[in-house]
Design an enzyme around this catalytic site. Structure first.
Site, PDB file in Angstrom:
ATOM      1  N   ASN A   1      -3.236  -2.999  -5.476  1.00  0.00           N
ATOM      2  CA  ASN A   1      -4.409  -3.497  -4.764  1.00  0.00           C
ATOM      3  C   ASN A   1      -4.758  -2.618  -3.565  1.00  0.00           C
ATOM      4  O   ASN A   1      -5.377  -3.073  -2.613  1.00  0.00           O
ATOM      5  CB  ASN A   1      -4.148  -4.938  -4.288  1.00  0.00           C
ATOM      6  CG  ASN A   1      -5.427  -5.691  -3.968  1.00  0.00           C
ATOM      7  OD1 ASN A   1      -6.501  -5.382  -4.488  1.00  0.00           O
ATOM      8  ND2 ASN A   1      -5.320  -6.685  -3.104  1.00  0.00           N
TER       9      ASN A   1
ATOM     10  N   ASP B   1       0.823  -1.214   0.000  1.00  0.00           N
ATOM     11  CA  ASP B   1       0.000   0.000   0.000  1.00  0.00           C
ATOM     12  C   ASP B   1       0.855   1.262   0.000  1.00  0.00           C
ATOM     13  O   ASP B   1       0.645   2.181  -0.808  1.00  0.00           O
ATOM     14  CB  ASP B   1      -0.922   0.006   1.215  1.00  0.00           C
ATOM     15  CG  ASP B   1      -2.175  -0.816   0.990  1.00  0.00           C
ATOM     16  OD1 ASP B   1      -2.150  -1.701   0.109  1.00  0.00           O
ATOM     17  OD2 ASP B   1      -3.174  -0.590   1.679  1.00  0.00           O
TER      18      ASP B   1
ATOM     19  N   HIS C   1      -4.714  -9.577   3.034  1.00  0.00           N
ATOM     20  CA  HIS C   1      -3.659  -9.571   4.049  1.00  0.00           C
ATOM     21  C   HIS C   1      -4.198  -9.749   5.456  1.00  0.00           C
ATOM     22  O   HIS C   1      -3.584 -10.455   6.274  1.00  0.00           O
ATOM     23  CB  HIS C   1      -2.847  -8.274   3.940  1.00  0.00           C
ATOM     24  CG  HIS C   1      -3.652  -7.018   4.015  1.00  0.00           C
ATOM     25  ND1 HIS C   1      -3.353  -5.987   4.862  1.00  0.00           N
ATOM     26  CD2 HIS C   1      -4.764  -6.603   3.331  1.00  0.00           C
ATOM     27  CE1 HIS C   1      -4.222  -5.002   4.695  1.00  0.00           C
ATOM     28  NE2 HIS C   1      -5.085  -5.358   3.780  1.00  0.00           N
ATOM     29  N   ARG C   2      -5.321  -9.136   5.786  1.00  0.00           N
ATOM     30  CA  ARG C   2      -5.875  -9.274   7.134  1.00  0.00           C
ATOM     31  C   ARG C   2      -6.383 -10.700   7.377  1.00  0.00           C
ATOM     32  O   ARG C   2      -6.241 -11.241   8.472  1.00  0.00           O
ATOM     33  CB  ARG C   2      -7.016  -8.278   7.362  1.00  0.00           C
ATOM     34  CG  ARG C   2      -6.654  -6.825   7.152  1.00  0.00           C
ATOM     35  CD  ARG C   2      -5.826  -6.257   8.266  1.00  0.00           C
ATOM     36  NE  ARG C   2      -5.449  -4.876   7.975  1.00  0.00           N
ATOM     37  CZ  ARG C   2      -4.318  -4.313   8.351  1.00  0.00           C
ATOM     38  NH1 ARG C   2      -3.429  -4.994   9.054  1.00  0.00           N
ATOM     39  NH2 ARG C   2      -4.058  -3.060   8.042  1.00  0.00           N
TER      40      ARG C   2
ATOM     41  N   ASP D   1      -9.786  -2.711  11.265  1.00  0.00           N
ATOM     42  CA  ASP D   1      -8.681  -3.542  10.799  1.00  0.00           C
ATOM     43  C   ASP D   1      -8.096  -4.445  11.877  1.00  0.00           C
ATOM     44  O   ASP D   1      -7.108  -5.147  11.628  1.00  0.00           O
ATOM     45  CB  ASP D   1      -7.576  -2.655  10.210  1.00  0.00           C
ATOM     46  CG  ASP D   1      -7.935  -2.130   8.827  1.00  0.00           C
ATOM     47  OD1 ASP D   1      -8.783  -2.749   8.160  1.00  0.00           O
ATOM     48  OD2 ASP D   1      -7.377  -1.086   8.419  1.00  0.00           O
TER      49      ASP D   1
ATOM     50  N   LYS E   1       0.886  -6.801   1.511  1.00  0.00           N
ATOM     51  CA  LYS E   1       0.117  -5.585   1.251  1.00  0.00           C
ATOM     52  C   LYS E   1       0.260  -4.589   2.388  1.00  0.00           C
ATOM     53  O   LYS E   1       0.309  -3.376   2.162  1.00  0.00           O
ATOM     54  CB  LYS E   1      -1.352  -5.929   1.032  1.00  0.00           C
ATOM     55  CG  LYS E   1      -2.214  -4.723   0.661  1.00  0.00           C
ATOM     56  CD  LYS E   1      -3.633  -5.138   0.382  1.00  0.00           C
ATOM     57  CE  LYS E   1      -4.428  -3.971  -0.186  1.00  0.00           C
ATOM     58  NZ  LYS E   1      -4.553  -2.847   0.751  1.00  0.00           N
TER      59      LYS E   1
ATOM     60  N   GLU F   1     -10.771  -6.051   0.765  1.00  0.00           N
ATOM     61  CA  GLU F   1     -10.145  -6.832  -0.299  1.00  0.00           C
ATOM     62  C   GLU F   1     -10.969  -8.066  -0.658  1.00  0.00           C
ATOM     63  O   GLU F   1     -10.921  -8.568  -1.775  1.00  0.00           O
ATOM     64  CB  GLU F   1      -8.727  -7.242   0.114  1.00  0.00           C
ATOM     65  CG  GLU F   1      -7.694  -6.149  -0.002  1.00  0.00           C
ATOM     66  CD  GLU F   1      -7.720  -5.150   1.141  1.00  0.00           C
ATOM     67  OE1 GLU F   1      -6.812  -4.325   1.220  1.00  0.00           O
ATOM     68  OE2 GLU F   1      -8.656  -5.170   1.980  1.00  0.00           O
TER      69      GLU F   1
END
Length: 430
Positions: free
Chosen positions: A89, A48, A383-384, A309, A410, A337
């Protein structure tokens, strides 16, 4: 690349939190919007933040970087006339730069991740920019998006906050540069209000004046302002650290994570409070979170809107709680995402977790004895999701295979290195 997560009963050691992705992208942007030279100390390195680096250079900023800092000579309110931008992304980067690109005559944002960012909607920001006189071509609100701007108009501006606060942040970055004074009205229930606090904090540091109502429903933004060249220091990142702290909570552990400010405006700082509510042995002082986990957790109920997040990591911890946990007001997780409710819970079920979903809630029936595991997990390029499923894998009886786990880069490229340093059994599969 895929990754195998094997059962890991204990974690021990100390790490420094990576630098905040959210603050890094914002500092890079306000530095680019200033005339003169700014310095950002300890910037994050992730897909990012790298996307923001790349795009502000395309728009005319000059960047010089070493191991400690990045020096940015900005383009002010006059970005270079470019024809194409690729944010990879990075959804927040896309939305912030859609607003700034409206100062350019004709820019197309390409779609290089059709199965992830390419599926995410941006209609609310498009509607707001069109109301400011910007012409936009798009695919039902999705990428590729062509912005034909040059002279966006201030004045009365409306934007929905129902899906994401990033649309509002984008307009707050743009409005000070317009000729007219602006009044921005937020329609509906604004999601992730705490992140708007971060945006306003960075804007104030950059010398921008904005008058915000207490509930963040209205903003008065004087026009003809100039971003000031400044020095910024990026704080440690709570969203990424949430998964590390959750991993320490579900194992027998003695783990310290440094560079996490007690009074940070990051909403995900709530991971500390939630783990304490779950009776995890934990201390937070002098910028260090110290977890001495024993693997025993109480269930919890939590409003996740202010800590979006960190919710997946909280859920991963709750999977092993002795009772039923509920995370509510989290519908905006569906617009990330991937659908971080349906997609994530489906993968948790493969590992043996007992979970349910509502439109805006996640219910977790904890299994304190651990999960069976032994499954192949589709992390949906998120990613999370990757980080949270890794936490779960540590307490499975059989290994988990996480597909495409390299997408953790990411936001947190060092995630698996940090876990290995603490003793986690994780291994790349080539």
């Amino acid at each position: 690349m895929d990754l195998i997560v094997r059962p890991t009963p204990e974690l021990n050691g100390e790490i420094g939190a990576l630098s905040s992705k959210n603050y890094t992208t914002r500092y890079l942007l306000v530095a680019a919007l200033a005339e003169g030279t700014s310095t950002v100390y300890y910037p994050a390195h992730s897909e990012d933040s790298d996307a923001m680096r790349r795009c502000i250079q395309d728009l005319g900023a000059v960047l010089e970087e070493d191991e400690e800092k990045i020096v940015i000579t900005g383009f002010g309110g006059r970005p270079r006339d470019v024809k194409e931008l690729n944010v990879g992304n990075a959804g927040a980067v896309l939305r912030f730069l859609m607003a700034i690109a409206s100062l350019c005559p004709d820019v197309t944002f390409v779609n290089s991740y059709p199965d992830s960012l390419g599926k995410r909607p941006h209609s609310d920001l498009i509607v707001a920019l069109e109301g400011m006189g910007v012409q936009i071509e798009h695919q039902d609100g999705k990428l590729p998006i062509r912005i034909m701007g040059g002279k966006p108009q201030g004045g009365k501006i409306s934007v929905s906050g129902e899906v994401s606060s990033q649309y509002l942040s984008a307009l707050l970055f743009l409005a000070p540069l317009l000729e007219e004074d602006s009044e921005i009205t937020v329609l509906g229930d604004l999601k992730s209000k705490v992140v708007i606090g971060q945006t306003l904090e960075v804007l104030e540091q950059a010398g921008i004046q904005i008058d915000a109502s207490s509930d963040y429903s209205r903003f008065r933004v004087p026009g003809r302002q100039a971003y000031q060249a400044k020095n910024y220091t990026v704080q440690g990142d709570y969203p990424g650290s949430a998964a590390i702290l959750a991993a320490a909570a579900v194992t027998k552990s003695d783990v310290k994570v440094h560079r996490l400010m007690e009074k940070s405006k990051q909403g995900e700082r709530a991971i500390v409070d939630v783990l304490q509510m779950m009776d995890v042995p934990l201390k937070h002082q002098d910028g260090t979170v110290h977890v001495t986990g024993n693997g025993r957790l109480r269930p919890v109920e939590f409003d996740g809107d202010a800590a979006t997040d960190a919710v997946l990591a909280m859920v991963a911890a709750a999977v092993f709680a002795d009772g039923t946990s509920r995370f509510y007001n989290v519908e905006n997780l569906r617009y990330k995402e991937c659908d971080r409710i349906t997609d994530y819970l489906n993968e948790l079920k493969k590992a043996g977790a007992k979970v349910e979903e509502g439109r805006s809630e996640i219910i977790v029936h904890g299994r304190p004895g651990g999960l069976e595991g032994g499954a192949t997990i589709n992390a949906h390029f998120d990613h999370r999701v990757i980080m949270a499923l890794t936490v779960v894998g540590l307490r499975c009886k059989e290994p988990l295979l996480i597909k495409d786990a390299h997408h953790v880069a990411k936001s947190y490229p060092q995630f698996f290195d940090h876990l290995q340093a603490l003793g986690a059994s994780v291994e790349w599969v080539k």
